[in-house]
Design an enzyme around this catalytic site. Structure first.
Site, short mmCIF file in Angstrom:
data_model
loop_
_atom_site.label_atom_id
_atom_site.label_comp_id
_atom_site.label_asym_id
_atom_site.label_seq_id
_atom_site.Cartn_x
_atom_site.Cartn_y
_atom_site.Cartn_z
N LYS A 108 0.55 7.41 3.07
CA LYS A 108 1.47 8.29 2.35
C LYS A 108 1.66 9.55 3.15
O LYS A 108 0.75 9.98 3.86
CB LYS A 108 0.89 8.65 0.97
CG LYS A 108 1.91 9.16 -0.01
CD LYS A 108 2.63 7.99 -0.64
CE LYS A 108 3.55 8.41 -1.75
NZ LYS A 108 3.92 7.23 -2.56
N1 GLU Z 1 7.19 5.50 -2.57
C1 GLU Z 1 7.16 4.18 -3.14
C2 GLU Z 1 5.81 3.89 -3.78
O1 GLU Z 1 5.09 4.79 -4.15
C3 GLU Z 1 7.59 3.13 -2.14
C4 GLU Z 1 6.73 3.01 -0.92
C5 GLU Z 1 7.32 2.09 0.13
O2 GLU Z 1 8.31 1.43 -0.12
O3 GLU Z 1 6.75 2.05 1.23
O4 GLU Z 1 5.46 2.76 -4.01
#
Ligand code: GLU
Length: 418
Positions: A108
């Site tokens: 993240k």
């Molecule tokens: N931000 C989204 C999540 O928390 C998508 C993450 C992604 O597609 O890599 O799942």
């Protein structure tokens, strides 16, 4: 790393892991390995404002685990972002990708900026500088970004461009959730919401019920909540309440979601919609409905608000909306919680499809995406639900056990180097 006490999301994430480790009876060494992010990058992101002043933001990219494949996870722009929150979200991504069986680890990113206070050119400069600072650790085989709170497909286009220009050729697979003309996947924008509706249907059917006619309250009317409202309505559920950061609406007969979307497009908020009564956020959380979908920030269901919940199901569209204490209270009150790492995994599932399409240089049809997403969500729900029944666990513990076990097995099978 941070001197201040760990923040709530990280405390939550660690305690969820500790619960799964206990059920799985893993030793302390393995527990510590699973609890510790593999890599954390901490960067300063200076911005030249449009009026030439300089402002500095803090940015992070945390790769929590890469045993099953490259890091995968969104990039968040929010004023409250700190390293602990990003760590927690990276850990959630690790379990989420494993639960839906994607060949990814979890990562993240975040920048501590309130995007609503900056112009588009300023946000572009912040995105490009952040990307440049973390360039050595990202890439289509290393760590793949996607949109999250405060970022969107335009942000991903800037990341793609910055990365590609610096490498001298176009590398679409470095991000997912990009605009369709740049190789974005059909169905990505609505994927998280579609996944929320798939698991809601599965949870209702498991309880001998059906989605058609079920009443739904949605907290948060952003990328996840608004599309979920539309899809719920199309699938025959009754969306009786919604809210955003400015206020909420309630109409027990069901809201006309298409009309509401037009109102939001014109005014920027759900507030003032004529065909409903105004309510506040805490009233929404306490409505007597079949399904409550928290689809905004983390920690909204805590020890105080959980006591008031009268929904039969909580389906976590957001990441980390329920604190550990609230989880216990909801379980005591017989509320079934479909956990974030399962409920909102539709986004990363279609991100995976987008990455696979980029690697194949081939485009799948919208129908192919939708049916593959439905298959993944339903089979992940079935796995979690069977584990929960067999081992007498909540859906959250069952999902965590499946995710953590898959990661631990990958780690152990690879062996420790050197
Ligand atoms: N931000 C989204 C999540 O928390 C998508 C993450 C992604 O597609 O890599 O799942």
């Amino acid at each position: 790393m941070s001197a201040s006490p760990a923040s709530q999301p990280w405390v939550n994430a660690l305690s969820q892991l500790a619960g799964a480790v206990k059920i799985l009876d893993y030793d302390d060494g393995l527990h510590e390995m699973l609890a510790t992010p593999r890599r954390e990058v901490n960067v300063a992101v200076p911005l030249r404002r449009d009026d030439d002043r300089i402002e500095l933001f803090h940015g992070y990219r945390v790769q929590h685990n890469v045993s099953r494949g490259p890091g995968k996870g969104g990039l968040r722009f929010h004023q409250a972002v700190d390293v602990d929150e990003v760590r927690a979200l990276a850990m959630l991504m690790t379990w989420k990708c494993a639960v839906v069986d994607l060949p990814y680890g979890g990562a993240k990113g975040g920048v501590g900026i309130d995007p609503s206070r900056y112009s588009l050119p300023e946000l572009e400069r912040v995105t490009r500088r952040y990307t440049t600072e973390i360039m050595p650790v990202i890439g289509p085989e290393r760590d793949i970004m996607a949109p999250d709170m405060g970022t969107d497909e335009q942000t991903m286009a800037w990341v793609l461009d910055t990365y590609s220009v610096s490498h001298g050729y176009t590398i679409p697979a470095v991000v997912t959730g990009k605009p369709i003309p740049l190789g974005g996947s059909l169905g990505r924008t609505t994927a998280t919401s579609r996944g929320v509706v798939h698991v809601t249907r599965a949870a209702l059917v498991r309880a001998g019920d059906r989605l058609e006619g079920a009443s739904v309250a949605i907290q948060g009317f952003g990328k996840v909540g608004a599309h979920a409202a539309q899809i719920f309505a199309t699938e025959g559920a009754r969306v009786v309440a919604v809210s955003d950061q400015f206020g909420g609406l309630h109409n027990p007969a069901g809201l006309d979601v298409d009309h509401l979307m037009r109102h939001v497009a014109q005014t920027g908020s759900v507030v003032g919609f004529p065909e409903a009564d105004p309510i506040d956020n805490s009233t929404l959380l306490a409505l007597e409905v079949d399904v409550l979908v928290p689809a905004a920030v983390d920690g909204v269901l805590d020890a105080d608000t959980a006591h008031a919940v009268r929904a039969r199901f909580v389906v976590e569209g957001a990441n980390g909306p329920t604190t550990g204490e609230a989880d216990v209270i909801l379980a005591e009150r017989g509320v079934v919680v479909v956990p974030d790492i399962l409920a909102n995994a539709g986004g990363v599932v279609v991100s995976y499809f987008e990455w696979a399409q980029a690697n194949q240089a081939y485009r799948w049809t919208g129908d192919e995406i939708e049916s593959r997403l439905a298959d993944r969500m339903h089979s992940a729900f079935a796995d979690v639900s069977e584990t929960a029944a067999r081992e007498s666990l909540s859906l959250r513990d069952a999902a965590l056990v499946i995710g953590v076990r898959r990661v631990a097995e990958a780690h152990q099978t690879r062996g420790l180097y050197p």
